[in-house]
Design an enzyme around this catalytic site. Structure first.
Site, short mmCIF file in Angstrom:
data_model
loop_
_atom_site.label_atom_id
_atom_site.label_comp_id
_atom_site.label_asym_id
_atom_site.label_seq_id
_atom_site.Cartn_x
_atom_site.Cartn_y
_atom_site.Cartn_z
N ARG A 50 -68.35 -35.04 44.85
CA ARG A 50 -67.89 -35.46 43.48
C ARG A 50 -68.57 -36.96 43.08
O ARG A 50 -68.62 -36.80 41.81
CB ARG A 50 -66.21 -35.73 43.78
N LEU A 64 -62.05 -45.54 42.30
CA LEU A 64 -61.04 -44.17 42.55
C LEU A 64 -61.64 -42.92 42.92
O LEU A 64 -61.66 -42.20 42.20
CB LEU A 64 -60.15 -44.11 41.28
N PRO A 65 -62.29 -42.87 44.09
CA PRO A 65 -63.00 -41.73 44.41
C PRO A 65 -61.81 -40.61 44.69
O PRO A 65 -60.83 -40.92 45.06
CB PRO A 65 -63.61 -41.95 45.77
N HIS A 66 -62.23 -39.48 44.33
CA HIS A 66 -61.53 -38.40 44.44
C HIS A 66 -62.03 -36.81 44.69
O HIS A 66 -63.40 -36.94 44.20
CB HIS A 66 -60.46 -38.36 43.22
N ALA A 67 -61.53 -36.12 45.29
CA ALA A 67 -62.02 -34.70 45.57
C ALA A 67 -60.92 -33.82 45.65
O ALA A 67 -59.62 -34.02 46.10
CB ALA A 67 -62.89 -34.93 46.82
#
Length: 154
Positions: A50, A64-67
């Site tokens: 991502r 705000l890392p997200h996957a």
């Protein structure tokens, strides 16, 4: 949706030293495995993939890392406070010290977006960020995130 429903107390941690973004994703993967029984390697790979689409450093020391993961059954939150800020390719080029990661089911759709908006709104609050930066105890950090957010909704 409230932060208390997506962020368990044991999914909050302070890290004294993190040397790279990749190391940070490993720390998040290990925390996801310990807190939510998600496979660490799968979480790490999904976060790295991502991040390859564009940096998730939103500025003012926040990332705000997200996957999305097929193994996720709901939206899960992970919070790390870094004692030593890390270069993260953020939009404002400032190093990051507050990291709130989200792991969502592959087909989460609106729930993933609602959670991302909620976290973003919460961390745009300067007083919340100041309190997070002034504390290192994970239980206190969890309380700041969950109680501040629920009291704003009231």
């Amino acid at each position: 949706m409230e932060l208390g429903t997506i962020l368990k107390a044991d999914a909050v941690k302070t890290i004294s030293s993190c040397t790279s973004k990749k190391r940070l994703f490993h720390d998040l993967g290990e925390l996801a495995e310990a807190s939510y029984d998600l496979p660490a390697s799968t979480v790490i790979d999904a976060l790295i993939e991502r991040e390859g689409l564009g940096p998730t450093g939103v500025g003012q020391g926040i990332a705000l890392p997200h996957a999305r993961l097929s193994q996720a059954t709901r939206v899960y939150g992970l919070f790390l406070r870094l004692e030593k800020p890390l270069q993260f390719d953020a939009v404002d080029r400032m190093p990051v010290d507050l990291v709130f990661a989200l792991i969502a089911p592959q087909n989460a759709g609106v729930d993933h977006l609602k959670a991302l908006a909620l976290v973003s709104r919460t961390l745009r609050n300067g007083s919340i960020c100041a309190k997070l930066r002034a504390n290192s105890d994970p239980a206190t950090l969890h309380t700041i995130l969950t109680e501040m957010q629920s009291s704003q909704a009231a």
